[in-house]
Design an enzyme around this catalytic site. Structure first.
Site, mmCIF file in Angstrom:
data_model
loop_
_atom_site.group_PDB
_atom_site.id
_atom_site.type_symbol
_atom_site.label_atom_id
_atom_site.label_comp_id
_atom_site.label_asym_id
_atom_site.label_seq_id
_atom_site.Cartn_x
_atom_site.Cartn_y
_atom_site.Cartn_z
ATOM 1 N N TRP A 325 12.358 1.960 2.238
ATOM 2 C CA TRP A 325 12.229 3.483 2.094
ATOM 3 C C TRP A 325 10.976 4.071 1.509
ATOM 4 O O TRP A 325 10.399 4.986 1.945
ATOM 5 C CB TRP A 325 13.226 4.017 1.290
ATOM 6 C CG TRP A 325 13.318 5.392 0.471
ATOM 7 C CD1 TRP A 325 13.730 6.352 1.335
ATOM 8 C CD2 TRP A 325 12.425 5.919 -0.305
ATOM 9 N NE1 TRP A 325 13.671 7.755 0.548
ATOM 10 C CE2 TRP A 325 12.488 7.258 -0.741
ATOM 11 C CE3 TRP A 325 11.373 5.226 -1.426
ATOM 12 C CZ2 TRP A 325 12.151 8.168 -1.557
ATOM 13 C CZ3 TRP A 325 10.807 6.335 -2.263
ATOM 14 C CH2 TRP A 325 11.152 7.615 -2.299
ATOM 15 N N HIS A 326 10.282 2.920 1.035
ATOM 16 C CA HIS A 326 8.754 3.340 0.357
ATOM 17 C C HIS A 326 7.609 3.436 1.348
ATOM 18 O O HIS A 326 6.772 4.195 1.206
ATOM 19 C CB HIS A 326 8.362 2.484 -0.715
ATOM 20 C CG HIS A 326 9.137 2.576 -2.058
ATOM 21 N ND1 HIS A 326 10.329 2.338 -2.302
ATOM 22 C CD2 HIS A 326 8.495 3.177 -3.222
ATOM 23 C CE1 HIS A 326 10.533 2.569 -3.628
ATOM 24 N NE2 HIS A 326 9.466 3.267 -4.092
ATOM 25 N N GLY A 327 7.964 2.694 2.468
ATOM 26 C CA GLY A 327 6.841 2.752 3.466
ATOM 27 C C GLY A 327 7.146 1.718 4.710
ATOM 28 O O GLY A 327 7.857 0.831 4.662
ATOM 29 N N PHE A 477 5.183 8.617 0.899
ATOM 30 C CA PHE A 477 6.734 8.329 0.997
ATOM 31 C C PHE A 477 7.746 9.500 1.480
ATOM 32 O O PHE A 477 8.571 9.300 1.773
ATOM 33 C CB PHE A 477 7.107 7.499 -0.171
ATOM 34 C CG PHE A 477 6.192 6.377 -0.350
ATOM 35 C CD1 PHE A 477 5.749 5.694 0.345
ATOM 36 C CD2 PHE A 477 5.847 6.157 -1.911
ATOM 37 C CE1 PHE A 477 4.718 4.566 -0.038
ATOM 38 C CE2 PHE A 477 5.041 5.145 -2.437
ATOM 39 C CZ PHE A 477 4.416 4.435 -1.471
#
Length: 477
Positions: A325-327, A477
């Site tokens: 989800w962060h990247g 993000f």
């Protein structure tokens, strides 16, 4: 439009003046347009997928609400949930992960001697798409589960999703909490203005003075071709404070702005570097995301209800997906897997830790044991930040190898700089930790004069001693 920009410092007073002059319904409509302007100030094209997905979610939730009213079976509303999921995750996957998966597939095929030409896209990642996607999904999922009634007002729902303080970097607000505040007439109190202003100043101090001051040290070490063990230690320690002050600083500013408008946002950070174990850390760090992952991913997967091995599987899946989800990069996957492994190991070692705690209780070495646990968790967290910040897997390997001699070529001047920048944060948080009060500006032992002096000093540091402005880390993000 960045919170730490001149444009925002012009935008906010204008919004507040017009907002206070309007009745409740007018305030909601006005805030929708103000939020659209705020978001479109980066690139008006960013607004199109946001408005599209929000419209789809409003339609799907309304249809599911009607299905409930008619007493229809679950399948009747499930198709609308699926439509919402496909739309939101499809947009997220297209903009954020398409090239990542294509490049990964190409790399896998190349390792087995298969060379193919795969299509890639030149797309601009909309700011904060991960945040507003998760927030919108919590709404449609809760309506589907029957935990929340769909709002009938198009404007109210749009404001809950688009509200500019939380739009691009959270906190990820639960629809039930935020929509209740949207539909209810608001009256901003003097206490909210004082608290909001205090939060904003403290947030700006953490961001502009500490985080942006640490950024050159972090960038210099992590962007270098190679780093010694001492440089890795200093760079990673600097990044641990940078990312915390950057993200929690944004959250404090967002919560402060919301208070000025009569809204209350959830707490997103609760002294995470005082955590004593991995579970404790995730109850303190980015609380809005960790609780979202728990409620909408970990528990639906089965949580800890079906034996230890399935529990470990669920922990790993949740944290790996949380990392992704962060990247769209493998280092975020490794970071998520690393924290999943920490959570699994901690759960596995709980019986032994329980026995150790009983021995400590018998000897009275509570403080030493507490400090040891906090220090161990902080060190483990810092290695996770190395995985998070690294630019490649090769850099992860080289920096990890360099840590075999952590004092080699230690840049003492940079270490002193990190300590000086972090010192105000550490002192404040020691007070917060020991008193159990995060609202340190409300402490009775500080007079109004003392508070005025403290906040004047913080504001002076922001205006005159802050480093060159940097974009917020979590905007990517």
């Amino acid at each position: 439009m960045l919170f730490n920009s001149l444009e925002f410092l012009i935008f906010l007073p204008i919004v507040l003046a017009l907002y206070y002059a309007l009745p409740h319904r007018g305030q909601n409509v006005f805030l929708v347009f103000a939020s659209c302007f705020f978001y479109a100030s980066w690139d008006w094209r960013f607004l199109l997928p946001l408005l599209f997905s929000t419209t789809i979610d409003y339609f799907c939730a309304s249809r599911m609400e009607r299905s409930f009213e008619r007493g229809e079976p679950v399948a009747a509303r499930k198709r609308y949930l699926v439509f919402s999921l496909v739309t939101n995750l499809g947009l997220l996957g297209f903009f954020k992960y398409f090239n990542f998966f294509v490049d990964s597939l190409h790399a896998v095929l190349s390792t087995v001697g298969i060379e193919v030409s795969l299509p890639t896209l030149r797309v601009i990642l909309p700011v904060g798409i991960s945040f507003y996607t998760f927030q919108a999904l919590s709404y449609t999922i809760d309506v589907y589960r029957g935990k929340l009634h769909a709002t009938r007002s198009f404007w109210d729902f749009f404001l809950a999703v688009l509200f500019f303080p939380h739009l691009v970097a959270g906190p990820i607000q639960r629809a039930a909490n935020l929509i209740a505040q949207v539909v209810t007439p608001r009256k901003t109190t003097i206490a909210q203005v004082l608290d909001g202003s205090s939060l904003m100043i403290w947030g700006y101090f953490k961001k502009v003075y500490i985080a942006d001051g640490l950024a050159p040290i972090v960038n210099g070490i992590y962007n270098a071709p190679a780093a010694s063990g001492g440089e890795v230690v200093v760079g990673t320690l600097a990044f641990a404070f940078q990312i915390y002050c950057d993200f929690s600083g944004y959250t404090d500013i967002a919560r402060g702005v919301a208070k000025l408008l009569g809204f209350e946002f959830m707490l997103n950070f609760n002294l995470p570097y005082f955590a004593t174990n991995p579970s404790d850390f995730w109850r303190r760090w980015h609380i809005s995301l960790s609780s979202w992952l728990r409620d909408y991913l970990y528990i639906p997967l089965g949580g800890n209800q079906y034996g230890k091995w399935l529990t470990y599987r669920n922990l790993m899946l949740t944290m790996v997906l949380g990392g992704l989800w962060h990247g769209a990069a493998w280092n975020f996957v490794f970071w998520g897997g690393y924290h999943g492994a920490l959570l699994a190991v901690h759960r596995l070692s709980e019986p032994a830790l329980g026995r150790m705690q009983r021995r400590v209780d018998a000897t009275g070495l509570h403080t030493l044991w507490l400090v040891a646990r906090i220090a161990a968790m902080f060190i483990a967290t810092c290695y996770g930040w190395l995985l998070f910040r690294a630019t490649s897997f090769d850099q992860v390997l080289s920096m990890t190898a360099a840590l075999s001699d952590p004092l080699k070529a230690l840049p003492f001047d940079q270490l002193v700089r990190v300590a000086m920048l972090a010192a105000p944060l550490v002192l404040v948080q020691l007070v917060q930790y020991n008193t159990g009060r995060l609202e340190f500006w409300r402490n009775a032992w500080m007079s109004r004069t003392s508070l005025a002096v403290v906040y004047s000093a913080l504001l002076y540091c922001v205006l005159f001693l802050g480093a060159a402005p940097q974009a917020f880390v979590y905007f990517q993000f």
